[in-house]
Scaffold this active site. Structure first.
Site, PDB file in Angstrom:
ATOM      1  CB  SER A   1      49.351 -11.424  47.244  1.00 14.58           C
ATOM      2  OG  SER A   1      48.697 -10.659  48.228  1.00 14.58           O
TER       3      SER A   1
ATOM      4  CE1 TYR B   1      45.032  -4.692  44.440  1.00 13.75           C
ATOM      5  CE2 TYR B   1      46.067  -3.960  46.475  1.00 13.75           C
ATOM      6  CZ  TYR B   1      46.148  -4.587  45.255  1.00 13.75           C
ATOM      7  OH  TYR B   1      47.357  -5.123  44.844  1.00 13.75           O
TER       8      TYR B   1
ATOM      9  CE  LYS C   1      46.048  -8.430  44.531  1.00 10.94           C
ATOM     10  NZ  LYS C   1      46.298  -9.423  43.452  1.00 10.94           N
TER      11      LYS C   1
END
Length: 285
Positions: free
Chosen positions: A140, A154, A158
């Site tokens: 991550s 994005y 994550k």
């Protein structure tokens, strides 16, 4: 009681062609470990294969393809007879305000960063359960804790990765399987250049881009990559190697990189301060 992994261990690493993925491969090989490295173009690791023919296998893999993931995991298991460390590293960044990101770009981001890791995790779990041992590492970033304007998709990929991985850790704890979420700060890779993708910009967000990136140009000029003063990716590989043998605190979330603790602290403080605006809510002592 989990069975102790054999020595040397067998690593399965996605996105292994460059940057952090390659650093993980090289670090494991330097320690005499066996590695199955997966990537889109296996030929880029040919020099490493030639240098370590008994320790390294490369397999072509697009993690977005669930069927291919299961097939490649079977091949990896057959190559060395077991899997001990699984690193879900494949992923990329996407620059674009939420309004700017197309359906195709959003799905591609989630298919790679989130679903790719999910498919690999599902594929390796039967092997690890049968062994009663194994360690799954989800790569991550500090972007999995906080957010940044123009990186919303994005961040979402994550955050989703961290959510299922936290649940997974509790699900497999009694099966001899360990899970780590590695929250990385800045490292000197091409993440912001060759691996970065860009949505088409809308003029309304140009002021935001100017404040955030110092330019309104999208994509930025990939031929003018500045000298990267971030940490060497080998430092991340070394930190992960130490964590894999840690029998002490064994945190679920491993913060990696000199700048990462500050980023995580700032993100959590921002969330804490926002929650405190709610009447009747008290932040846990």
């Amino acid at each position: 009681m989990a069975n102790a992994p054999c020595s040397p261990r067998v690593w399965f690493i996605t996105g292994a062609g460059r940057g952090l993925g390659r650093a993980f491969v090289e670090g494991a090989l330097a320690a005499g470990e066996r590695v199955v490295a997966t990537l889109r173009r296996p030929e880029v690791l040919r020099p490493l294969v030639e240098a370590h023919p008994a320790l390294l296998r490369t397999l072509a893999l697009d993690v977005r393809d669930r069927s291919a993931v299961f097939t490649v995991v079977e091949q990896a298991h057959a190559a060395f007879g077991r899997l001990d460390v699984v690193i879900n590293n494949a992923g990329y960044g996407l620059v674009g305000a939420v309004e700017e990101v197309s359906e195709a770009e959003a799905r591609e981001q989630m298919d790679t960063n989130f679903f790719g890791a999910l498919w690999v995790t599902q594929a390796v779990l039967p092997v690890l359960r049968a062994q009663r041992s194994g360690h799954i590492v989800q790569i991550s970033s500090v972007g999995g804790v906080g957010t940044m304007p123009a990186f919303g998709l994005y961040n979402a990929s994550k955050w989703a990765l961290e959510a299922f991985s936290e649940a997974l850790a509790a699900e497999v704890a009694d099966l001899g399987i360990r899970v780590t979420i590695a929250e990385l700060g800045g490292f000197a890779t091409d993440w912001a250049w060759g691996s970065m993708r860009f949505a088409s910009g809308l003029p309304a967000y140009d002021p935001l881009r100017e404040r955030t990136f110092g330019t309104t140009r999208l994509p930025w000029d990939m031929s003018q990559q500045p000298s990267d003063t971030s940490a060497d990716p080998r430092e991340a590989a070394a930190a992960l190697a130490r964590h894999l043998t840690d029998e002490g605190t064994r945190p679920l979330r491993l913060i990696v990189g000199a700048d990462a603790p500050e980023h995580v602290s700032m993100a959590l403080a921002k969330r804490r301060d926002d929650y405190r605006k709610n009447p009747g809510f008290a932040w846990p002592a």
